[in-house]
Scaffold this motif. Sequence first.
Motif, short mmCIF file in Angstrom:
data_model
loop_
_atom_site.label_atom_id
_atom_site.label_comp_id
_atom_site.label_asym_id
_atom_site.label_seq_id
_atom_site.Cartn_x
_atom_site.Cartn_y
_atom_site.Cartn_z
N GLY A 51 0.69 -1.45 -0.30
CA GLY A 51 0.03 0.05 0.35
C GLY A 51 0.60 1.40 0.13
N PRO A 52 0.39 2.36 0.29
CA PRO A 52 0.99 3.82 0.21
C PRO A 52 1.43 3.76 1.34
CG PRO A 52 -0.99 3.77 0.45
CD PRO A 52 -1.39 3.14 -0.05
N VAL A 53 3.01 4.47 1.50
CA VAL A 53 3.93 4.32 2.39
C VAL A 53 4.38 6.03 2.51
CG1 VAL A 53 5.23 2.87 2.00
CG2 VAL A 53 5.97 4.54 0.83
N LYS A 54 3.34 6.64 1.90
CA LYS A 54 3.84 8.53 2.35
C LYS A 54 2.14 8.64 1.68
CE LYS A 54 5.96 9.66 -2.33
NZ LYS A 54 6.12 7.78 -2.93
N ALA A 55 2.02 10.47 2.65
CA ALA A 55 0.69 11.07 1.91
C ALA A 55 0.78 10.98 0.42
CB ALA A 55 0.36 11.90 2.16
N ARG A 56 1.38 11.68 -0.54
CA ARG A 56 1.16 11.82 -2.22
C ARG A 56 1.81 11.11 -3.05
NH1 ARG A 56 4.64 17.59 -3.12
NH2 ARG A 56 3.41 19.28 -2.07
N ARG A 57 1.24 10.80 -3.41
CA ARG A 57 1.41 9.07 -4.81
C ARG A 57 2.47 9.30 -5.98
NH1 ARG A 57 -1.90 5.29 -4.16
NH2 ARG A 57 -4.13 5.51 -2.71
N ARG A 58 2.83 10.68 -6.02
CA ARG A 58 4.24 10.92 -6.38
C ARG A 58 5.27 9.95 -5.81
NH1 ARG A 58 4.33 17.01 -7.16
NH2 ARG A 58 4.07 17.21 -5.14
N ARG A 119 4.04 -6.23 7.21
CA ARG A 119 3.01 -7.74 6.76
C ARG A 119 2.19 -7.33 5.41
NH1 ARG A 119 1.25 -6.29 12.32
NH2 ARG A 119 -0.30 -4.78 11.33
N GLY A 120 2.04 -6.46 5.14
CA GLY A 120 1.81 -6.19 3.26
C GLY A 120 2.80 -6.78 2.16
N ALA A 121 3.92 -6.43 2.50
CA ALA A 121 5.47 -7.13 1.41
C ALA A 121 5.86 -8.61 1.49
CB ALA A 121 6.85 -6.92 1.90
N GLU A 122 5.31 -9.04 2.67
CA GLU A 122 5.31 -10.18 2.23
C GLU A 122 4.40 -11.00 1.89
OE1 GLU A 122 5.72 -11.98 6.55
OE2 GLU A 122 7.21 -11.02 7.08
N ALA A 123 2.60 -10.17 1.86
CA ALA A 123 1.78 -11.48 1.66
C ALA A 123 1.65 -10.77 -0.29
CB ALA A 123 0.09 -10.35 1.90
N GLY A 124 2.32 -9.71 -0.64
CA GLY A 124 2.62 -9.44 -1.89
C GLY A 124 3.62 -10.80 -2.86
N LEU A 125 4.88 -10.59 -1.72
CA LEU A 125 5.39 -11.76 -2.55
C LEU A 125 4.73 -12.80 -2.47
CD1 LEU A 125 8.03 -11.98 -3.28
CD2 LEU A 125 9.18 -12.34 -0.96
N ALA A 126 3.83 -13.50 -1.47
CA ALA A 126 3.71 -14.57 -1.49
C ALA A 126 2.54 -14.90 -2.67
CB ALA A 126 2.54 -14.69 -0.45
#
Length: 256
Positions: A51-58, A119-126
């Motif tokens: 998911g996003p790690v900062k407020a701006r998506r740029r 946790r999201g990174a693990e789910a994404g990699l899986a």
Amino acid sequence: MVMTSGKQGRARGRMQIGAADPSLTAAGGMVAVTELCSGLALIEALDAGIGPVKARRRGFTGGQVLTGMAAAQLAGEDFLAGPDRLRADEAGQQVTPVPGLASSTATGLARRFTPKHWRGAEAGLAATRAVACEYWYRHRTSTGNIFGDSKHGAALRHLPSGYTEINTAWMRASLIAAAIAAWLHQLTGLISGGQLLEGHGTRGGKAMIATLRRALILTPARLVSHGGQLIMRLAPGAHLLPDVLTTIRALPAPSG
């Protein structure tokens, strides 16, 4: 350095070092890593989980930061300055999976990661086929070999920062690098009955990232553009890279 011709007694004069050629890169084989990441939709899967790690998506995403760090480690970089060294390679930036990633950007975003992001990174990699390959490799070697290769082939042998969040990102990137290398080992091998019989960078069931780096990733190349098409020119001789690219491009597209 004085060069002599084939005829005895005739000197060619002192060798002169000319200006650096920006069309040359020492890591032309990084294109295999890039196309593999694209074929696995690795960055997209990581971003979907993180998911996003900062407020701006740029700018760069969490998946790009981890993949960029992993690519730097596969190229032999073992400190946080590694992404900057790759960024300084003008030709190499055209074949790296995350072009333009600066070390300061990578570390700044890494410090924003929370336990939820990991946790999201693990789910994404899986969700990628990289996990299936890692599972395939893991059941043909020992846990010690996997971590040993991550330490000495990637850069898990030391933690480069005083910030826990950055060290965590560096560690996760090392394991992603090992997963990418495991897939490349499988692609370069001869598979018979589910068993790897032969592969570049494999020694007695041990995947050797350092050997794969020498044989594939650190392939010197010149990149030229002709008619809008980017062309990679290799030195004369046998190279592993063309065969690996052919195999990667024949992989089925990710489902979903």
